[in-house]
Scaffold this motif. Structure first.
Motif, short mmCIF file in Angstrom:
data_model
loop_
_atom_site.label_atom_id
_atom_site.label_comp_id
_atom_site.label_asym_id
_atom_site.label_seq_id
_atom_site.Cartn_x
_atom_site.Cartn_y
_atom_site.Cartn_z
N THR A 91 0.76 -1.19 0.27
CA THR A 91 -0.20 -0.11 0.37
C THR A 91 0.92 1.34 -0.47
O THR A 91 0.01 2.40 -0.04
CB THR A 91 -0.69 -0.09 1.00
OG1 THR A 91 -0.56 0.43 2.35
CG2 THR A 91 -2.22 -0.66 0.98
N GLU A 92 2.05 0.81 0.19
CA GLU A 92 3.04 2.20 0.06
C GLU A 92 4.43 1.69 -0.74
O GLU A 92 4.83 0.45 -0.43
CB GLU A 92 3.06 2.77 1.45
CG GLU A 92 2.51 3.46 2.84
CD GLU A 92 2.52 3.95 3.80
OE1 GLU A 92 3.33 3.85 4.30
OE2 GLU A 92 1.48 4.37 4.48
N ASP A 93 4.91 2.61 -1.08
CA ASP A 93 5.96 1.77 -1.46
C ASP A 93 7.33 1.31 -0.43
O ASP A 93 7.57 1.68 0.78
CB ASP A 93 7.38 3.10 -2.12
CG ASP A 93 6.12 3.52 -3.34
OD1 ASP A 93 5.51 3.53 -3.90
OD2 ASP A 93 6.78 5.45 -3.66
N LEU A 94 7.52 0.19 -0.82
CA LEU A 94 7.99 -0.44 -0.04
C LEU A 94 9.10 -0.89 0.23
O LEU A 94 9.51 -1.29 -1.39
CB LEU A 94 7.83 -2.35 0.14
CG LEU A 94 8.15 -2.81 0.82
CD1 LEU A 94 7.75 -2.99 2.83
CD2 LEU A 94 7.20 -4.41 1.12
N ALA A 95 10.56 -0.39 0.74
CA ALA A 95 11.67 -1.04 1.46
C ALA A 95 12.26 -1.71 2.08
O ALA A 95 11.74 -1.70 3.55
CB ALA A 95 12.78 0.31 1.44
N LEU A 96 13.04 -2.49 2.07
CA LEU A 96 13.58 -3.97 2.79
C LEU A 96 15.22 -3.33 3.08
O LEU A 96 15.72 -4.33 1.57
CB LEU A 96 12.90 -4.75 2.37
CG LEU A 96 11.16 -5.25 2.48
CD1 LEU A 96 10.63 -6.08 0.87
CD2 LEU A 96 10.52 -5.17 3.80
N LEU A 97 15.49 -3.77 4.56
CA LEU A 97 16.77 -4.32 4.80
C LEU A 97 17.19 -5.64 4.47
O LEU A 97 15.90 -6.17 5.02
CB LEU A 97 17.30 -3.04 5.89
CG LEU A 97 18.89 -4.00 6.31
CD1 LEU A 97 19.51 -3.41 4.81
CD2 LEU A 97 19.40 -3.29 7.12
N VAL A 98 18.01 -6.18 3.54
CA VAL A 98 17.50 -8.03 3.33
C VAL A 98 19.05 -8.81 4.18
O VAL A 98 20.46 -7.71 3.18
CB VAL A 98 17.22 -8.26 2.26
CG1 VAL A 98 17.30 -10.05 1.98
CG2 VAL A 98 16.00 -7.67 1.99
N VAL A 99 18.94 -9.17 4.56
CA VAL A 99 20.52 -9.57 5.21
C VAL A 99 19.54 -11.64 5.33
O VAL A 99 19.00 -12.09 5.36
CB VAL A 99 20.54 -9.94 6.83
CG1 VAL A 99 21.89 -10.84 7.08
CG2 VAL A 99 20.38 -8.39 6.85
N PHE A 100 21.22 -12.08 4.23
CA PHE A 100 21.22 -13.41 3.93
C PHE A 100 22.33 -14.66 4.73
O PHE A 100 23.05 -13.70 4.89
CB PHE A 100 21.47 -13.96 2.25
CG PHE A 100 20.46 -13.34 1.66
CD1 PHE A 100 18.83 -14.30 1.74
CD2 PHE A 100 19.79 -12.20 0.96
CE1 PHE A 100 17.82 -14.46 0.38
CE2 PHE A 100 18.95 -12.26 0.28
CZ PHE A 100 17.55 -13.33 -0.74
N GLY A 101 21.41 -15.43 5.08
CA GLY A 101 22.94 -15.92 5.88
C GLY A 101 22.55 -17.60 5.13
O GLY A 101 22.22 -18.08 5.56
N PRO A 102 23.62 -18.48 4.99
CA PRO A 102 24.75 -18.02 3.99
C PRO A 102 24.71 -17.22 3.33
O PRO A 102 23.85 -16.23 2.73
CB PRO A 102 25.90 -19.12 3.86
CG PRO A 102 24.66 -19.89 3.30
CD PRO A 102 23.78 -19.85 3.96
N ALA A 103 25.68 -16.15 1.75
CA ALA A 103 25.25 -15.05 1.05
C ALA A 103 24.65 -15.48 0.01
O ALA A 103 24.34 -17.07 -0.18
CB ALA A 103 26.73 -14.39 0.21
N TYR A 104 23.67 -14.58 -0.29
CA TYR A 104 22.24 -14.86 -1.37
C TYR A 104 22.97 -15.83 -2.20
O TYR A 104 23.46 -15.66 -3.65
CB TYR A 104 21.97 -13.52 -2.29
CG TYR A 104 21.22 -13.36 -2.83
CD1 TYR A 104 19.55 -14.60 -2.96
CD2 TYR A 104 21.32 -13.82 -4.70
CE1 TYR A 104 18.84 -14.69 -3.29
CE2 TYR A 104 19.72 -13.11 -5.14
CZ TYR A 104 19.03 -14.04 -4.95
OH TYR A 104 17.73 -14.89 -6.13
N GLY A 105 22.32 -16.43 -3.00
CA GLY A 105 22.40 -17.51 -4.07
C GLY A 105 23.82 -18.64 -3.62
O GLY A 105 24.42 -19.60 -4.40
#
Length: 108
Positions: A91-105
């Motif tokens: 409903t409002e522009d969404l900004a997310l800080l994302v942390v992956f463990g281990p690294a993404y991919g």
């Protein structure tokens, strides 16, 4: 120590409708920002890594197979590796800080 400039800051997505930018990568974790505009569609697939989202701006609902919850600034969400999840009703522009463990991919 490292200051991660721009992490979690809203950025208008390009033509694909969402925007993912990885801002730090180490073997055991990665950090980035994921943005979805109001009314936008989250098309992500489950990840092979554990994931933490911190909502820095905007409002939406996150859905998993067994639960849904409204989220806004300050919400911290843990999603285990392999779990289906999606942000809906943005409903409002969404900004997310994302942390992956281990690294993404990194788990392929």
């Amino acid at each position: 120590m490292e200051i991660i400039e721009g992490a979690g800051a809203w950025k208008q997505p390009g033509s694909e409708g969402t925007d993912w930018v990885e801002q730090l990568r180490r073997p055991d974790l990665s950090v980035g920002t994921y943005c979805i505009p109001a009314g936008g569609k989250d098309t992500q697939s489950p990840h092979t890594e554990d994931e933490i989202y911190v909502v820095t701006a905007g409002r939406a609902t996150i859905e998993t197979p067994g639960r849904s919850a409204e989220v806004g600034p300050g919400a911290v969400i843990f999603v285990p590796a392999g779990e289906q999840h999606r942000f809906v009703e943005v409903t409002e522009d969404l900004a997310l800080l994302v942390v992956f463990g281990p690294a993404y991919g990194s788990r392929g």
